[in-house]
Design a protein around this motif. Structure first.
Motif: not given
Length: 381
Positions: A301-308, A293-299, A68-70, A272-274
């Motif tokens: 996307g990330a959460t802000l927690f990932d980037i943090q 992001g939004r490219q299955p098999g490649y990337s 839902a957040d995505t 999860i997003a670009p």
């Protein structure tokens, strides 16, 4: 006559047809029907089991809210109601904005010291390149880390023509920049907007180019002041001028303050997003994370927690979110070097962070001068 016929071998052969093996369609059809019904039953059972897990268990609920957040960060925000309901969707959005406001309440201890001499250095440090680019990745994402060693080399650029946004690649080429990254948000009706109307405030060269509120209306902003310090949080335009802020756009949240991450877990990472995010190290170095992001098999996307986590590992003391999704783009040497997610190609935007060898010579003019923000039609191309 009958005796002759019965004693004639040819007549006997003609009278008694040869036996042939007939097909057995009934048994084969029955087997296929049985397999079909077993398959339907298995799918029904699995669907029922998955639904119970998805809606009634803690792990399933966590994934449901992550999905839902995505969706909340995309042009299909309304789809999230099918996962969590209309009321819960609005509560979720409101909760995020309350969190973003809470992050701004943490006082900045001004740990950044741009150009501070290294007291322990035996010899003068070597001159660093204007920019450096490194690959970054996590379990679900890939992207680039753009490192800008002189924060004062950054300027906020705007479109060259009134009435329509401009691609970052075009801004870079037109203004002679070394690199460019998308910056602030914009009014985007039906996610088909012309990219000309920003949200909030835009500052460039120490001047307010655009402001859709009053001088005392606070906005979430991301900017750089006259000393090269990254300023992020909620400020009034009048305060930004007093603080000597030179470049600024509106977006949120600030999620690293004084070297401490404000986002506590993946569940609060806004889906999860670009992504495009900005950070600063204690020595003033600026970092941009550009996540595909939004490219299955490649990337995905990330959460802000990932980037943090990425920023903290690279020594960030301050960090903030910028516009992302299909706007996320990194241009270097007049080429796009990431993989934007937009199916229509690079988007037309109102603002971009550009890196210049000589930022003071950049010919950036205010295309909104004299325009009434309430009369701009962001859907008209």
């Amino acid at each position: 006559m009958s005796a002759n016929l019965s004693s004639n071998p040819k007549a006997r052969t003609a009278a008694v047809p040869k036996k042939t093996r007939s097909p057995r369609p009934k048994k084969r059809t029955s087997a296929l029907l049985t397999l079909f019904f077993y398959t339907i039953f298995a799918l029904f059972f699995m669907g029922m089991f998955t639904s119970l897990w998805f809606f009634l268990t803690e792990s399933g609920t966590n994934i449901r809210y992550m999905m839902a957040d995505t969706l909340i960060t995309t042009q299909h925000r309304h789809w999230a109601k099918y996962l969590i309901g209309e009321d819960e969707l609005q509560k979720r959005v409101d909760r995020y904005w309350k969190q973003f406001d809470a992050y701004t309440a943490v006082q900045d201890q001004h740990l950044v010291q741009v150009g501070k001499p290294q007291e322990t250095a035996v010899k003068a440090p070597e001159k660093k390149p204007l920019i450096e680019i490194e690959p970054i990745e996590g379990s679900n994402f890939k992207g680039k880390l753009l490192i800008v060693n002189d924060p004062k080399s950054l300027r906020i650029a705007v479109p060259g023509t009134a009435g329509k946004g401009e691609k970052v690649s075009s801004m870079v080429k037109r203004l002679g920049a070394a690199a460019g990254v998308n910056a602030g948000g914009f009014v985007d009706p039906e996610w088909m907007g012309n990219g000309f109307q920003p949200t909030g405030i835009v500052m460039s060269g120490g001047k307010i180019f655009y402001n859709d509120g009053g001088m005392n209306t606070p906005n979430h902003i991301v900017g750089i002041d006259k000393d090269g310090r990254l300023i992020a949080g909620k400020y009034k335009p009048s305060e930004l001028l007093q603080m000597g802020v030179q470049e600024a756009v509106t977006f949120a949240p600030r999620f690293i303050v004084n070297g401490v991450g404000q986002i506590k877990n993946q569940a609060d990472g806004w889906g999860i997003a670009p992504r495009t995010c900005i950070a600063q190290k204690e020595d003033g170095t600026i970092m941009f994370a550009i996540i595909d992001g939004r490219q299955p098999g490649y990337s995905i996307g990330a959460t802000l927690f990932d980037i943090q986590k990425v920023f903290l590992e690279h020594g960030a003391v301050t960090a903030a979110n910028l516009d992302g999704g299909s706007s996320t783009v990194l241009v270097h040497n007049n080429e796009i070097i990431n993989r934007p997610s937009s199916e229509y190609g690079e988007r037309y935007l109102p603002t971009a962070w550009l890196v210049f060898e000589h930022p003071e010579t950049a010919n950036i003019r205010n295309i909104w001068e004299g325009l009434d923000p309430s009369k701009i039609d962001p859907s008209k191309w």
